[in-house]
Design a protein around this motif. Structure first.
Motif, PDB file in Angstrom:
ATOM      1  N   HIS A  88      51.027  25.889  42.893  1.00  5.38           N
ATOM      2  CA  HIS A  88      50.594  25.367  41.677  1.00  5.38           C
ATOM      3  C   HIS A  88      49.844  26.461  40.822  1.00  5.38           C
ATOM      4  N   ASN A  89      50.086  26.518  39.512  1.00  6.63           N
ATOM      5  CA  ASN A  89      49.003  27.346  38.776  1.00  6.63           C
ATOM      6  C   ASN A  89      47.897  26.844  38.411  1.00  6.63           C
ATOM      7  N   LEU A  90      46.713  27.574  38.647  1.00 10.72           N
ATOM      8  CA  LEU A  90      45.283  27.285  38.415  1.00 10.72           C
ATOM      9  C   LEU A  90      45.080  28.112  37.338  1.00 10.72           C
ATOM     10  N   VAL A  91      44.128  27.673  36.538  1.00  8.18           N
ATOM     11  CA  VAL A  91      43.414  28.248  35.309  1.00  8.18           C
ATOM     12  C   VAL A  91      41.721  27.817  35.457  1.00  8.18           C
ATOM     13  N   ALA A  92      40.937  28.940  35.315  1.00 11.62           N
ATOM     14  CA  ALA A  92      39.469  28.302  35.111  1.00 11.62           C
ATOM     15  C   ALA A  92      38.931  29.056  34.010  1.00 11.62           C
ATOM     16  N   PHE A  93      37.831  28.406  33.501  1.00 11.59           N
ATOM     17  CA  PHE A  93      37.164  29.154  32.291  1.00 11.59           C
ATOM     18  C   PHE A  93      35.607  29.065  32.478  1.00 11.59           C
ATOM     19  N   GLY A  94      34.869  30.066  32.237  1.00 12.17           N
ATOM     20  CA  GLY A  94      33.382  30.059  31.953  1.00 12.17           C
ATOM     21  C   GLY A  94      32.888  30.487  33.351  1.00 12.17           C
ATOM     22  N   LYS A  95      32.030  29.671  33.933  1.00 13.22           N
ATOM     23  CA  LYS A  95      31.425  29.686  35.119  1.00 13.22           C
ATOM     24  C   LYS A  95      32.309  29.719  36.304  1.00 13.22           C
ATOM     25  N   THR A  96      33.137  28.689  36.080  1.00 11.97           N
ATOM     26  CA  THR A  96      34.180  28.371  37.134  1.00 11.97           C
ATOM     27  C   THR A  96      34.882  29.903  37.251  1.00 11.97           C
ATOM     28  N   ALA A  97      35.352  30.198  36.326  1.00 13.47           N
ATOM     29  CA  ALA A  97      36.268  31.890  36.138  1.00 13.47           C
ATOM     30  C   ALA A  97      35.326  32.660  37.015  1.00 13.47           C
ATOM     31  N   GLU A  98      33.938  32.740  36.738  1.00 13.26           N
ATOM     32  CA  GLU A  98      33.191  33.807  37.363  1.00 13.26           C
ATOM     33  C   GLU A  98      33.124  33.667  38.814  1.00 13.26           C
ATOM     34  N   ILE A  99      32.987  32.182  39.309  1.00 12.96           N
ATOM     35  CA  ILE A  99      33.228  32.048  40.665  1.00 12.96           C
ATOM     36  C   ILE A  99      34.520  32.539  41.241  1.00 12.96           C
ATOM     37  N   PHE A 100      35.700  32.516  40.737  1.00 18.04           N
ATOM     38  CA  PHE A 100      37.076  32.872  41.265  1.00 18.04           C
ATOM     39  C   PHE A 100      37.016  34.318  41.140  1.00 18.04           C
ATOM     40  N   GLN A 101      36.087  34.994  40.133  1.00 23.64           N
ATOM     41  CA  GLN A 101      36.347  36.498  40.116  1.00 23.64           C
ATOM     42  C   GLN A 101      35.377  37.115  41.361  1.00 23.64           C
ATOM     43  N   LYS A 102      34.375  36.538  41.432  1.00 23.75           N
ATOM     44  CA  LYS A 102      33.387  37.154  42.572  1.00 23.75           C
ATOM     45  C   LYS A 102      33.806  36.639  43.871  1.00 23.75           C
ATOM     46  N   TYR A 103      34.373  35.625  44.112  1.00 25.22           N
ATOM     47  CA  TYR A 103      34.518  35.134  45.665  1.00 25.22           C
ATOM     48  C   TYR A 103      36.010  34.672  45.972  1.00 25.22           C
ATOM     49  N   VAL A 104      36.945  34.805  45.172  1.00 22.89           N
ATOM     50  CA  VAL A 104      38.282  34.521  45.489  1.00 22.89           C
ATOM     51  C   VAL A 104      39.159  35.560  45.841  1.00 22.89           C
ATOM     52  N   GLN A 105      39.969  35.793  46.938  1.00 28.73           N
ATOM     53  CA  GLN A 105      40.846  36.994  46.750  1.00 28.73           C
ATOM     54  C   GLN A 105      42.024  36.206  47.271  1.00 28.73           C
ATOM     55  N   LYS A 106      43.169  37.052  47.475  1.00 30.92           N
ATOM     56  CA  LYS A 106      44.380  36.585  47.973  1.00 30.92           C
ATOM     57  C   LYS A 106      44.300  36.030  49.264  1.00 30.92           C
ATOM     58  N   GLY A 107      44.864  34.676  49.523  1.00 29.78           N
ATOM     59  CA  GLY A 107      44.885  34.298  51.027  1.00 29.78           C
ATOM     60  C   GLY A 107      43.693  33.473  51.072  1.00 29.78           C
ATOM     61  N   LYS A 108      42.729  33.381  50.260  1.00 31.51           N
ATOM     62  CA  LYS A 108      41.454  32.637  50.472  1.00 31.51           C
ATOM     63  C   LYS A 108      41.668  30.993  50.394  1.00 31.51           C
ATOM     64  N   GLU A 109      41.339  30.360  51.254  1.00 29.43           N
ATOM     65  CA  GLU A 109      41.430  28.871  51.387  1.00 29.43           C
ATOM     66  C   GLU A 109      40.388  28.273  50.446  1.00 29.43           C
ATOM     67  N   ILE A 110      40.715  27.374  49.515  1.00 25.33           N
ATOM     68  CA  ILE A 110      39.806  26.684  48.691  1.00 25.33           C
ATOM     69  C   ILE A 110      40.113  25.362  48.480  1.00 25.33           C
ATOM     70  N   ALA A 111      39.275  24.427  48.078  1.00 27.59           N
ATOM     71  CA  ALA A 111      39.708  23.181  47.412  1.00 27.59           C
ATOM     72  C   ALA A 111      39.092  23.019  46.009  1.00 27.59           C
ATOM     73  N   ILE A 112      39.920  22.547  45.214  1.00 30.32           N
ATOM     74  CA  ILE A 112      39.617  22.343  43.784  1.00 30.32           C
ATOM     75  C   ILE A 112      39.835  20.853  43.283  1.00 30.32           C
ATOM     76  N   GLU A 113      39.022  20.532  42.380  1.00 32.31           N
ATOM     77  CA  GLU A 113      39.186  19.463  41.374  1.00 32.31           C
ATOM     78  C   GLU A 113      39.343  20.052  39.971  1.00 32.31           C
ATOM     79  N   GLY A 114      40.535  19.195  39.023  1.00 30.79           N
ATOM     80  CA  GLY A 114      40.591  19.618  37.884  1.00 30.79           C
ATOM     81  C   GLY A 114      41.505  18.667  37.332  1.00 30.79           C
ATOM     82  N   LYS A 115      42.058  18.736  36.253  1.00 28.32           N
ATOM     83  CA  LYS A 115      42.950  18.090  35.555  1.00 28.32           C
ATOM     84  C   LYS A 115      44.228  18.757  35.212  1.00 28.32           C
ATOM     85  N   LEU A 116      45.487  17.969  35.241  1.00 30.58           N
ATOM     86  CA  LEU A 116      46.680  18.342  34.848  1.00 30.58           C
ATOM     87  C   LEU A 116      46.965  18.764  33.398  1.00 30.58           C
ATOM     88  N   THR A 117      47.455  19.799  33.030  1.00 27.98           N
ATOM     89  CA  THR A 117      47.604  20.311  31.762  1.00 27.98           C
ATOM     90  C   THR A 117      49.036  20.908  31.397  1.00 27.98           C
TER      91      THR A 117
END
Length: 109
Positions: A52-81
Motif C-alpha cells: 500500500h502507498n501511504l502519504v501523510a501531511f503536516g504533523k502526521t508527516a513529521e511523526i513519520f520523519q522522526k519515528y518511522v524507518q524501513k521495517g517499522k511496524e505501524i498501524a494507520i487510519e486514513g482514507k483511500l485516495t
C-alpha cells in the motif's frame, strides 16, 4: 475523518520514508506491507502480502520523519485516495494512495 471512506491497516514499512518540504508544510510517503493468511485447497497455509502507498501531511508527516524507518511496524487510519498524472511519454498514470490521518507506532524496530 469521514466514516464513508476509512482505511485501517497494520503492517511493516517497506522502505525509508521520503520527505518533501513545502513552504507551508511537509509531505511524507512510504510503502506499507500487510500480510493475510489462508489455507489453500491442498490444506497448505499460504501467506499473501499486499503493498500500500501511504502519504501523510503536516504533523502526521513529521511523526513519520522522526519515528518511522524501513521495517517499522505501524498501524494507520486514513482514507483511500486516487490521483492521475502524465508520465514523461505522455501516458496517463493512476495512483492509489492512503492519506494517513492517524499513525500508531508498534513493535521495536
Amino acid at each position: 475523518m469521514s466514516l464513508r471512506n476509512k482505511v485501517t491497516l497494520i503492517g511493516h514499512t517497506g522502505k525509508e520514508v521520503e520527505i518533501v518540504n513545502f513552504e507551508k508544510g511537509m509531505k511524507a510517503t512510504v510503502s506499507l506491507a500487510t500480510n493475510d493468511y489462508y489455507t489453500n485447497s491442498l490444506g497448505e497455509k499460504v501467506e499473501e502480502t499486499q503493498w500500500h502507498n501511504l502519504v501523510a501531511f503536516g504533523k502526521t508527516a513529521e511523526i513519520f520523519q522522526k519515528y518511522v524507518q524501513k521495517g517499522k511496524e505501524i498501524a494507520i487510519e486514513g482514507k483511500l485516495t486516487y490521483r492521475t498524472y502524465d508520465d514523461k511519454d505522455g501516458q496517463k498514470r493512476y495512483i492509489t494512495e492512503i492519506r494517513v490521518e492517524e499513525v500508531l507506532l508498534l513493535g521495536t524496530k
